[in-house]
Design a protein around this motif. Sequence first.
Motif, mmCIF file in Angstrom:
data_model
loop_
_atom_site.group_PDB
_atom_site.id
_atom_site.type_symbol
_atom_site.label_atom_id
_atom_site.label_comp_id
_atom_site.label_asym_id
_atom_site.label_seq_id
_atom_site.Cartn_x
_atom_site.Cartn_y
_atom_site.Cartn_z
ATOM 1 N N ILE A 1 0.833 -1.447 0.584
ATOM 2 C CA ILE A 1 -0.297 -0.139 -0.074
ATOM 3 C C ILE A 1 1.085 1.494 0.034
ATOM 4 O O ILE A 1 0.220 1.854 -1.196
ATOM 5 N N LEU A 2 1.945 1.377 1.349
ATOM 6 C CA LEU A 2 2.532 2.600 0.782
ATOM 7 C C LEU A 2 3.553 3.400 -0.575
ATOM 8 O O LEU A 2 3.266 4.278 -0.455
ATOM 9 N N PRO A 3 4.308 2.170 -0.899
ATOM 10 C CA PRO A 3 4.977 2.421 -2.153
ATOM 11 C C PRO A 3 4.036 3.155 -3.264
ATOM 12 O O PRO A 3 4.606 4.258 -4.129
ATOM 13 N N ASN A 4 2.785 2.718 -3.251
ATOM 14 C CA ASN A 4 1.424 2.659 -4.144
ATOM 15 C C ASN A 4 1.138 4.431 -3.888
ATOM 16 O O ASN A 4 0.550 5.322 -4.637
ATOM 17 N N VAL A 5 0.972 4.341 -2.543
ATOM 18 C CA VAL A 5 0.104 6.119 -2.033
ATOM 19 C C VAL A 5 1.750 6.884 -2.293
ATOM 20 O O VAL A 5 1.413 8.065 -2.233
ATOM 21 N N LEU A 6 2.812 6.217 -1.263
ATOM 22 C CA LEU A 6 4.043 7.747 -1.709
ATOM 23 C C LEU A 6 4.153 8.351 -3.122
ATOM 24 O O LEU A 6 4.556 9.673 -2.561
ATOM 25 N N THR A 7 4.059 8.003 -3.924
ATOM 26 C CA THR A 7 4.149 8.211 -5.261
ATOM 27 C C THR A 7 3.305 9.114 -5.463
ATOM 28 O O THR A 7 3.246 10.690 -6.101
ATOM 29 N N SER A 8 1.938 9.495 -5.028
ATOM 30 C CA SER A 8 0.466 10.615 -4.563
ATOM 31 C C SER A 8 1.004 11.432 -3.962
ATOM 32 O O SER A 8 0.783 12.280 -3.974
ATOM 33 N N VAL A 9 1.627 10.817 -2.768
ATOM 34 C CA VAL A 9 2.399 12.025 -1.438
ATOM 35 C C VAL A 9 3.161 13.107 -2.159
ATOM 36 O O VAL A 9 3.129 14.068 -2.499
ATOM 37 N N PHE A 10 4.319 12.181 -3.023
ATOM 38 C CA PHE A 10 5.454 13.174 -3.032
ATOM 39 C C PHE A 10 4.835 14.428 -4.575
ATOM 40 O O PHE A 10 5.234 15.778 -4.600
ATOM 41 N N VAL A 11 3.757 13.340 -5.686
ATOM 42 C CA VAL A 11 3.042 14.719 -6.449
ATOM 43 C C VAL A 11 2.531 16.032 -6.018
ATOM 44 O O VAL A 11 2.518 16.493 -6.136
ATOM 45 N N LEU A 12 1.791 15.826 -4.580
ATOM 46 C CA LEU A 12 0.691 16.118 -4.414
ATOM 47 C C LEU A 12 2.014 17.496 -3.941
ATOM 48 O O LEU A 12 1.614 18.966 -3.558
ATOM 49 N N ALA A 13 2.875 16.938 -2.975
ATOM 50 C CA ALA A 13 3.691 17.924 -2.438
ATOM 51 C C ALA A 13 4.196 18.572 -3.271
ATOM 52 O O ALA A 13 4.579 20.053 -2.421
ATOM 53 N N THR A 14 4.730 18.293 -4.550
ATOM 54 C CA THR A 14 5.714 19.160 -5.694
ATOM 55 C C THR A 14 4.256 20.071 -5.480
ATOM 56 O O THR A 14 4.803 21.802 -6.188
ATOM 57 N N LEU A 15 2.765 19.880 -6.053
ATOM 58 C CA LEU A 15 2.116 20.437 -6.472
ATOM 59 C C LEU A 15 1.614 21.858 -5.068
ATOM 60 O O LEU A 15 1.204 23.031 -5.623
ATOM 61 N N GLY A 16 1.935 21.276 -4.012
ATOM 62 C CA GLY A 16 1.520 22.505 -3.006
ATOM 63 C C GLY A 16 2.472 23.485 -2.510
ATOM 64 O O GLY A 16 2.247 24.648 -2.117
ATOM 65 N N ILE A 17 3.728 23.183 -2.933
ATOM 66 C CA ILE A 17 4.945 24.282 -2.798
ATOM 67 C C ILE A 17 3.785 25.413 -3.162
ATOM 68 O O ILE A 17 4.609 26.461 -2.417
ATOM 69 N N GLY A 18 3.829 25.653 -4.733
ATOM 70 C CA GLY A 18 3.691 26.916 -4.968
ATOM 71 C C GLY A 18 2.597 28.064 -3.955
ATOM 72 O O GLY A 18 2.816 28.419 -4.439
ATOM 73 N N GLN A 19 1.342 27.010 -4.250
ATOM 74 C CA GLN A 19 0.492 27.282 -3.533
ATOM 75 C C GLN A 19 1.055 27.705 -1.818
ATOM 76 O O GLN A 19 0.383 29.013 -1.123
ATOM 77 N N ALA A 20 2.179 27.374 -0.960
ATOM 78 C CA ALA A 20 2.376 27.363 0.341
ATOM 79 C C ALA A 20 2.736 28.446 -0.145
ATOM 80 O O ALA A 20 3.237 29.092 0.620
#
Length: 301
Positions: A213-232
């Motif tokens: 579960i975690l290896p498949n979800v962590l990819t989405s976490v990394f993508v979300l983090a990259t998208l969220g940096i600009g907003q932050a």
Amino acid sequence: MTIDLDADRPAVAPAPDAGSVPAPAAPRRARRLRLPRAGETIAGLILLVLLLAVFVPQLFTHADPLAIAPADAFQAPSAAHLFGTDESGRDVYTRVIYGARPSLLIGFSATAIGMVLAVVLGGLAALGGRAADFTVNRFLEVMFAFPGLLLALVFIAIFGAGVVTSTIAVGLATAPGYARILRTQILSVRRSGYVEASRVLGRSPATILRRTILPNVLTSVFVLATLGIGQAIVWASSLSFLGLGSVPPAAEWGAMLAAGRTYIGNAWWLTVFPGIAIVLSAASATVLGHALQKRVREARP
């Protein structure tokens, strides 16, 4: 009576020759393939320059961002001062370069805080049973009732203004959106065929969580983090602009905008250049995040 269904199809030809193919078609397709890559390359270069400004600002300037020279106040952009000088004679170019450090560090730190909270809440909702899912969802709905920036302002009003407080506030404000997305991702992976296969093979829930579960979800976490940096970055600069984060004379983009708005009529460079830095950094992180998201989707079966 026989009806010929192909009688009114002028676009169909028995064997179109090379001359019948529109010439501009191939160049248009080539441009569609090149433009996203060019945008990603430009965004990557901008982000690289910003990161160098964070860790090695001496590569771009050797001046002191806090050194004042009253005799040089309000000088327009020139060869001596690329971005002009402010009301105290400080070099705006140097301050923009050094301003990348607090602005980007706040943005990255706030994104990290938001993602950690999102992983905890999303994982608890998806894996903790119905009671935990219900409780976390109701909590997220309460959080969603407040706009993100307003939630950050409420947190700062309770715990006081400052760089650390504003960083935590931005992280808390971004966490609910990430948590709901991660909950959905974890539930989707949990119900997938390969997780069911792992259960049939007799693997323990902890092993399935760690290896499947975690290896498949962590990819989405990394993508979300990259998208969220600009907003932050934008939110952190907004809080500094309101005087709730870094305050003058600190070399921080939001604080520079706040200090320069008083003189915007006769010293436009005090606000234009810090504003451009904020826009470029946020846009670059967002472009790279979308590109990464697209690559991840294309890589999935």
